[in-house]
Design an enzyme around this catalytic site. Structure first.
Site, PDB file in Angstrom:
ATOM      1  N   GLY A  33       0.833  -1.191   0.000  1.00  0.00           N
ATOM      2  CA  GLY A  33       0.000   0.000   0.000  1.00  0.00           C
ATOM      3  C   GLY A  33       0.869   1.242   0.000  1.00  0.00           C
ATOM      4  O   GLY A  33       2.051   1.197  -0.347  1.00  0.00           O
ATOM      5  N   ARG A  34       0.292   2.358   0.414  1.00  0.00           N
ATOM      6  CA  ARG A  34       1.049   3.609   0.403  1.00  0.00           C
ATOM      7  C   ARG A  34       1.840   3.838   1.677  1.00  0.00           C
ATOM      8  O   ARG A  34       2.709   4.715   1.719  1.00  0.00           O
ATOM      9  CB  ARG A  34       0.114   4.778   0.124  1.00  0.00           C
ATOM     10  CG  ARG A  34      -0.297   4.808  -1.345  1.00  0.00           C
ATOM     11  CD  ARG A  34      -0.968   6.084  -1.738  1.00  0.00           C
ATOM     12  NE  ARG A  34      -2.325   6.104  -1.227  1.00  0.00           N
ATOM     13  CZ  ARG A  34      -2.900   7.163  -0.669  1.00  0.00           C
ATOM     14  NH1 ARG A  34      -2.261   8.288  -0.533  1.00  0.00           N
ATOM     15  NH2 ARG A  34      -4.139   7.092  -0.253  1.00  0.00           N
TER      16      ARG A  34
ATOM     17  N   GLU B 285       5.864   4.041   1.637  1.00  0.00           N
ATOM     18  CA  GLU B 285       6.554   5.189   1.043  1.00  0.00           C
ATOM     19  C   GLU B 285       6.842   6.275   2.068  1.00  0.00           C
ATOM     20  O   GLU B 285       7.826   7.009   1.927  1.00  0.00           O
ATOM     21  CB  GLU B 285       5.772   5.749  -0.147  1.00  0.00           C
ATOM     22  CG  GLU B 285       4.545   6.547   0.218  1.00  0.00           C
ATOM     23  CD  GLU B 285       3.761   7.020  -1.011  1.00  0.00           C
ATOM     24  OE1 GLU B 285       3.992   6.524  -2.126  1.00  0.00           O
ATOM     25  OE2 GLU B 285       2.899   7.891  -0.821  1.00  0.00           O
TER      26      GLU B 285
ATOM     27  N   CYS C 224       4.181  -6.434  -2.083  1.00  0.00           N
ATOM     28  CA  CYS C 224       3.825  -5.267  -2.873  1.00  0.00           C
ATOM     29  C   CYS C 224       4.818  -4.124  -2.635  1.00  0.00           C
ATOM     30  O   CYS C 224       6.011  -4.275  -2.838  1.00  0.00           O
ATOM     31  CB  CYS C 224       2.384  -4.875  -2.557  1.00  0.00           C
ATOM     32  SG  CYS C 224       1.592  -3.833  -3.789  1.00  0.00           S
ATOM     33  N   HIS C 225       4.326  -2.977  -2.166  1.00  0.00           N
ATOM     34  CA  HIS C 225       5.186  -1.823  -1.930  1.00  0.00           C
ATOM     35  C   HIS C 225       6.030  -1.957  -0.652  1.00  0.00           C
ATOM     36  O   HIS C 225       6.824  -1.074  -0.347  1.00  0.00           O
ATOM     37  CB  HIS C 225       4.357  -0.535  -1.863  1.00  0.00           C
ATOM     38  CG  HIS C 225       3.855  -0.085  -3.199  1.00  0.00           C
ATOM     39  ND1 HIS C 225       2.860  -0.760  -3.880  1.00  0.00           N
ATOM     40  CD2 HIS C 225       4.209   0.956  -3.979  1.00  0.00           C
ATOM     41  CE1 HIS C 225       2.619  -0.138  -5.020  1.00  0.00           C
ATOM     42  NE2 HIS C 225       3.425   0.905  -5.111  1.00  0.00           N
TER      43      HIS C 225
ATOM     44  N   TYR D 189       5.584  -5.215  -6.057  1.00  0.00           N
ATOM     45  CA  TYR D 189       4.722  -4.711  -7.121  1.00  0.00           C
ATOM     46  C   TYR D 189       5.659  -4.217  -8.222  1.00  0.00           C
ATOM     47  O   TYR D 189       6.677  -3.579  -7.929  1.00  0.00           O
ATOM     48  CB  TYR D 189       3.815  -3.591  -6.592  1.00  0.00           C
ATOM     49  CG  TYR D 189       2.795  -3.180  -7.608  1.00  0.00           C
ATOM     50  CD1 TYR D 189       1.753  -4.041  -7.949  1.00  0.00           C
ATOM     51  CD2 TYR D 189       2.883  -1.962  -8.260  1.00  0.00           C
ATOM     52  CE1 TYR D 189       0.823  -3.693  -8.911  1.00  0.00           C
ATOM     53  CE2 TYR D 189       1.951  -1.600  -9.222  1.00  0.00           C
ATOM     54  CZ  TYR D 189       0.924  -2.475  -9.546  1.00  0.00           C
ATOM     55  OH  TYR D 189       0.013  -2.122 -10.505  1.00  0.00           O
TER      56      TYR D 189
END
Length: 193
Positions: free
Chosen positions: A89-90, A93, A119-120, A139
């Site tokens: 997800g975000r 980051e 993923c992320h 991802y």
């Protein structure tokens, strides 16, 4: 099977499935999972997002559920845990900007403890500098970060997982069956039918 103590590093706009599913599945098989987010305490929540694959050039994003944390990040001692889970997800980051998060990821890598990232989540691994010389899935949009961090990007099907020693990675939530099965194997967890 000896129950393991697992730390999950998460944050606002973490991917819903990539947080909820491993958290519940690892609890279900008898492990202790502490989900923590910098700046938040046990009992507080992080917002999640559902990332879906609907034929667009990238995933779509929709509001997910609120996820209740069960640990306070400031109280976490990485040495007290056997393994680490990093949802996508975000959240990764911005979590990678936190020195304490980076130190925690480095602890697990240096100690050779099992790490599962999806993923992320690879953004945290790359920022911590722990994938140099390692192969890692993520991802696909995070592939350049894996490579820039000195890792080898494992470009695999969205429903598959990749293992490199103690590191278990996957591209996205469709890989949950394979990713969790491989992580449980690295943890030494046996499930018998």
């Amino acid at each position: 099977m000896a129950a393991k103590r697992i730390l999950m590093l998460t944050g606002d706009f973490t991917e819903d499935y990539e947080t909820m599913v491993p958290f519940q599945a690892l609890l279900m098989v008898g492990h202790t999972v502490h989900a923590a987010c910098p700046g938040k305490k046990a009992g507080e929540q992080v917002r999640t997002a559902v990332h879906d694959f609907e034929g667009d050039q990238t995933y779509s994003e929709k509001p997910g559920h609120n996820f209740t944390l069960n640990a306070t990040f400031d109280d976490i001692d990485p040495a007290a845990y056997d393994a680490l889970v990093i949802p996508g997800g975000r959240a990764p980051e911005y979590l990678r900007l936190n020195p304490a998060v980076i130190a925690a990821v480095r602890h697990f890598a240096k100690a050779g403890k099992p790490i599962a990232a999806i993923c992320h989540g690879a953004q945290l691994l790359a920022a911590a500098g722990v994938i140099t010389g390692r192969s890692c899935s993520a991802y696909p949009a995070c592939g350049p970060e894996v490579t820039a961090a000195g890792g080898k990007f494992a470009d695999i099907s969205v429903d598959q997982a990749h293992v490199d020693g103690n590191l278990v990675t996957a591209p996205a939530w469709p890989a949950h069956p394979d990713w969790l099965a491989k992580f449980l194997k690295v943890l030494g967890t046996r499930i018998e039918a």
